[in-house]
Scaffold this motif. Structure first.
Motif, PDB file in Angstrom:
ATOM      1  N   SER A  34      64.968  36.454  32.919  1.00  0.00           N
ATOM      2  CA  SER A  34      65.233  37.835  32.515  1.00  0.00           C
ATOM      3  C   SER A  34      66.578  38.327  33.018  1.00  0.00           C
ATOM      4  CB  SER A  34      64.122  38.761  33.018  1.00  0.00           C
ATOM      5  OG  SER A  34      64.121  38.832  34.429  1.00  0.00           O
ATOM      6  N   ASP A  35      67.280  37.533  33.847  1.00  0.00           N
ATOM      7  CA  ASP A  35      68.577  37.968  34.360  1.00  0.00           C
ATOM      8  C   ASP A  35      69.610  36.858  34.205  1.00  0.00           C
ATOM      9  OD1 ASP A  35      67.651  36.196  36.280  1.00  0.00           O
ATOM     10  OD2 ASP A  35      68.466  37.351  37.965  1.00  0.00           O
ATOM     11  N   ALA A  36      70.885  37.270  34.243  1.00  0.00           N
ATOM     12  CA  ALA A  36      71.978  36.318  34.050  1.00  0.00           C
ATOM     13  C   ALA A  36      72.135  35.369  35.230  1.00  0.00           C
ATOM     14  CB  ALA A  36      73.289  37.076  33.823  1.00  0.00           C
ATOM     15  N   LEU A  37      71.673  35.745  36.414  1.00  0.00           N
ATOM     16  CA  LEU A  37      71.762  34.879  37.580  1.00  0.00           C
ATOM     17  C   LEU A  37      70.686  33.790  37.585  1.00  0.00           C
ATOM     18  CD1 LEU A  37      72.552  37.536  40.335  1.00  0.00           C
ATOM     19  CD2 LEU A  37      74.074  35.709  39.556  1.00  0.00           C
ATOM     20  N   ASN A  38      69.777  33.845  36.613  1.00  0.00           N
ATOM     21  CA  ASN A  38      68.675  32.875  36.525  1.00  0.00           C
ATOM     22  C   ASN A  38      67.878  32.832  37.819  1.00  0.00           C
ATOM     23  OD1 ASN A  38      70.050  30.284  34.300  1.00  0.00           O
ATOM     24  ND2 ASN A  38      69.723  32.456  33.999  1.00  0.00           N
ATOM     25  N   THR A  39      67.575  34.003  38.352  1.00  0.00           N
ATOM     26  CA  THR A  39      66.818  34.117  39.593  1.00  0.00           C
ATOM     27  C   THR A  39      65.399  33.596  39.395  1.00  0.00           C
ATOM     28  OG1 THR A  39      68.079  36.117  40.062  1.00  0.00           O
ATOM     29  CG2 THR A  39      66.148  35.698  41.435  1.00  0.00           C
ATOM     30  N   PRO A  40      64.903  32.707  40.278  1.00  0.00           N
ATOM     31  CA  PRO A  40      63.528  32.189  40.117  1.00  0.00           C
ATOM     32  C   PRO A  40      62.479  33.289  40.044  1.00  0.00           C
ATOM     33  CG  PRO A  40      64.718  30.871  41.725  1.00  0.00           C
ATOM     34  CD  PRO A  40      65.612  32.036  41.384  1.00  0.00           C
ATOM     35  N   ALA A  41      62.706  34.390  40.784  1.00  0.00           N
ATOM     36  CA  ALA A  41      61.737  35.487  40.762  1.00  0.00           C
ATOM     37  C   ALA A  41      61.763  36.248  39.443  1.00  0.00           C
ATOM     38  CB  ALA A  41      62.008  36.442  41.924  1.00  0.00           C
ATOM     39  N   ALA A  42      62.789  35.979  38.618  1.00  0.00           N
ATOM     40  CA  ALA A  42      62.936  36.715  37.368  1.00  0.00           C
ATOM     41  C   ALA A  42      62.580  35.858  36.151  1.00  0.00           C
ATOM     42  CB  ALA A  42      64.360  37.242  37.224  1.00  0.00           C
TER      43      ALA A  42
END
Length: 760
Positions: free
Chosen positions: A688-696
């Motif tokens: 869901s975010d551009a940083l490809n955060t695992p929590a996202a």
């Protein structure tokens, strides 16, 4: 991974499909299939505007008949787009306000690479403005005969130059026979809807079609009041001439529904049936304007999002002597596309952490005292009033020769938007269906917002004028080459008053020109079997919101044009019993932007994507048929101001999605007949975010739809459809304004719809 490797992988995949289907074709030719399918003819994407057989087109296009649309039973126009290969449609927002992506093209929301056409003309030339994408302006009903969906291909050169997805809806026209239909629809969520359509002849070679609907319901997510209401009226007149036809139509729509938004995923009781709005909070006060001179206004947020306006137009299609032909299409759109929504701001908290007394607070509407362990959340009361207008004319002159044709076209459109926004107005609400606003919290009671506010009043006008030249040449009976060139001038005049204090904070006077081109080759190496190759360069020109969000870049002289490069390799096979369309694609989009919160600086980046679209249909004379629709793609951010983003996947786009739709026709001895059908949809994980955060990570999901159409006679038909049979709680998106919050938007819960119709 290099571009050469990407394109080679796609080439190998298409080659293997060709080989496999040559074997299938040989097996098919040895048997006779009794029920031959109807040849599919398409008009969208052709330079001349004339019809061609689908399998002879040198681009990827899908067509959906009235029967196809009926079986898909879409809840909205954007819901129908899920059936298009290469398209990811987030249609869980309700009747309007969808997010639509195509072939890995990046987007922060809405649908910047989607154009919706009616009768071959764009209903609103800007594909997306803030809080308005094209599908919001179009409602499905019984007046629609079929839809065509063109991805890439000749798109950058023709019409409004949309490089992504163009969906073209064509209306029923009428014939010598008077015929019609009346249909009543209901559901387990309280839907009441009546559709009607009638068509026939007014005089020799003059035909009419008139129809529409009226509806009302509390919504798929029960708001406790009639949250979805609407009506529509369509008239279509067609005069058939000896050498062509003339067509005029008008469509009047007034349809709106609650805007479904991300909800907290970590609060007990919040599921895919949850909606924040309800009777205790639909009426709320907002404040707007400059500090020290705020205006207070009470607003009904039950209005949601919708369209109250008209789309009228027509076309002239003539075949002249000596191989000449003209097609002229025109369309005028005018109306209001307003938005009223309760928008979450951040994650939920316990009431005790924000209450003035450290423990409890009271409901503003009911007076109920809520305990300190009650989950509460800042809810923004957003108001967007948007008045739009557009007039478009697209003229094409074609000269046909023995071995090809040449087309010259002139596209001209004017468009405007007047916006008034009051965003923010955040206040703590109880997290519950219809959860009310609270008193006893300092920022609720004493300031205009617990978060931020962004108020604007803007006026924008634009003009796009383009000339295009295209040609096709038959090298042999099997090989055709084509090419097109477009030169476009784009002008924008735009002013913004940020703060509603009467002071213009941003002013734009823009005049830029761009060039687009496409080149393609089609090789039909066997009867109704062939391949095509296409390359194109196009662009998405900036519209009003692009300047407001990127005003600093505009002031420094940047043109804000998003450049789009595309390469396609396609294989197509059509037989009496099955058909396969497989298209490999690679694209690059430079200069795309994303703004998380209104007023914040824009993120600018470059995105690449490659993949394969598959569209397979099998037909059997036993009554069984099946459709396989799949998209496999890889996306990558290649340029970004944040080095941690470079190399990541594009947000919100699944690496794969697959839809399998079997159906079976049954004939009964008493003369009745039925069709049983279903769809299994499988969607991959997304970030869901551009940083490809695992929590996202948005987890993938599977969804099952079932339905039955029962014909009691040739005149009376009943349909039962069940959407999301297993009540899957999949997520279409996180919270675009705060990707690390615990908010997300569920797909729509299980629903059961029923309709009965009488055809005469």
């Amino acid at each position: 991974m290099t571009k050469n490797f990407k394109l080679s992988a796609i080439t190998i995949a298409i080659t293997l499909l060709c080989q496999a289907n040559n074997v299938l074709a040989a097996e098919e030719s040895s048997r006779k299939v009794a029920n031959e399918k109807i040849e599919k003819i398409i008009v969208t994407g052709t330079f001349s505007g004339k019809a061609v057989a689908k399998e002879e087109a040198s681009f990827a296009i899908s067509s959906f008949s009235e029967e196809d649309i009926k079986r898909l039973a879409p809840k909205s126009t954007a819901d129908l787009f899920k059936a298009i290969p290469g398209v990811w449609s987030e249609s869980s927002s309700g009747v309007a306000g969808a997010n639509v992506f195509v072939r890995g093209f990046p987007s922060g929301g809405d649908a910047p690479f989607l154009t919706v056409q009616l009768q071959g003309a764009p209903i609103f030339p800007p594909p997306t403005l803030s809080f308005l994408e094209n599908s919001t302006l179009f409602r499905l009903d019984e007046t629609v005969e079929f839809m065509e969906a063109l991805r890439g291909g000749t798109n950058p050169v023709i019409s409004n130059g949309q490089p992504g997805l163009t969906t073209n809806f064509l209306l029923k026209e009428g014939s010598e026979y008077t015929e019609g239909l009346v249909k009543y629809s209901t559901s387990d969520y309280g839907l009441q809807r009546v559709d009607a359509v009638v068509s026939g002849s007014l005089a020799d070679d003059l035909f009419f079609m008139v129809g529409g609907y009226i509806k009302s319901s509390p919504g798929v997510r029960d708001a406790g009041f009639n949250a979805e209401e609407g009506n529509q009226f369509t008239l279509n007149l067609t005069k058939v001439l000896d050498n062509g036809k003339i067509n005029f139509y008008t469509r009047q729509t007034d349809d709106h529904g609650v805007w479904y938004l991300p909800t907290p995923l970590n609060v007990e009781g919040v599921d895919n049936e949850f909606t924040q709005i309800g009777s205790l909070n639909r009426q709320a006060s907002i404040q707007y304007g400059p500090e020290g001179n705020k205006t207070t206004e009470t607003v009904d947020f039950g209005q949601g999002r919708g369209w109250n306006g008209s789309v009228s137009g027509g076309s002239i299609d003539l075949t002249l002597d000596n191989g000449w032909g003209i097609v002229d299409r025109f369309i005028y759109t005018s109306g209001d596309a307003d938005t009223y929504g309760l928008v979450p701001n951040g994650s939920p908290v316990k009431l005790s952490t924000v209450a003035d007394n450290g423990s409890t607070a009271f409901g503003s509407a009911s007076g109920t005292e809520y305990s300190g362990d009650t989950d509460v959340q800042q809810i923004g009361r957003w108001v967007v009033k948007k008045q739009i207008e557009a007039f478009t004319n697209d003229f094409a002159l074609t000269k046909t020769f023995d071995m090809g044709s040449v087309t010259a076209g002139l596209y001209n459109s004017t468009f405007s938007a007047k916006d008034w926004w009051a965003l923010g107005n955040h206040s703590y609400h109880v997290i519950a269906p219809g959860g009310e606003n609270l008193t006893g919290i300092d920022c609720n009671d004493n300031v205009d917002s617990c978060g931020w506010n962004y108020d604007i009043n803007s006026v924008g006008e634009g003009r796009t004028t383009a000339v295009y030249l295209a040609a096709s040449y038959e090298v042999s009976d099997a090989i055709t080459i084509d090419g097109g060139l477009r030169r476009e001038n784009h002008q924008i005049e735009y002013t913004v008053d940020e703060g509603l204090d009467g002071v213009i904070t941003k002013a734009v006077s823009y005049d830029e020109t761009s060039t687009a081109w496409t080149v393609g080759t089609n090789w039909m190496f066997a009867e109704k079997q062939g391949i095509f190759v296409r390359a194109s360069e196009g662009s998405k020109m900036p519209f009003f919101d692009d300047f407001r969000d990127n005003f600093g870049a505009y002031q420094t002289g940047e043109d804000l044009i998003k450049d789009v490069s595309q390469f396609e390799l396609g294989y197509k096979l059509s037989t009496n019993s099955y058909e396969l369309y497989a298209t490999g694609f690679f694209n690059e989009v430079k200069g795309d932007t994303f703004v998380a919160t209104p007023g914040d600086p824009a993120e600018v980046f470059t995105n690449e994507a490659y993949g394969v679209e598959l569209d397979f249909n099998y037909y059997s004379n036993s009554g069984f048929s099946i459709n396989l629709n799949a998209t496999l793609q890889k996306t990558e951010v290649t340029e970004h101001s944040d080095p941690l983003v470079i190399g990541n996947e594009s947000p919100r786009l699944p690496s794969y999605q697959v839809r399998v739709t079997p159906s079976y026709n049954i004939d009964f001895s008493n003369g009745m007949y039925a069709t049983l059908y279903g769809t299994l949809s499988v969607v991959d994980d997304r970030f869901s975010d551009a940083l490809n955060t695992p929590a996202a990570v948005l987890e993938g999901y599977e969804k099952i739809d079932l339905g039955m159409i029962l014909n009691l006679s040739d005149a009376v038909q009943m349909q039962l459809s069940v959407s999301n049979l297993t009540d899957e709680e999949g997520l279409t998106e996180g919270d675009p304004r705060d990707t690390l919050s615990s908010n997300g938007r569920y797909i729509l819960a299980r629903t059961i719809d029923f309709n009965v119709s009488y055809q005469f």
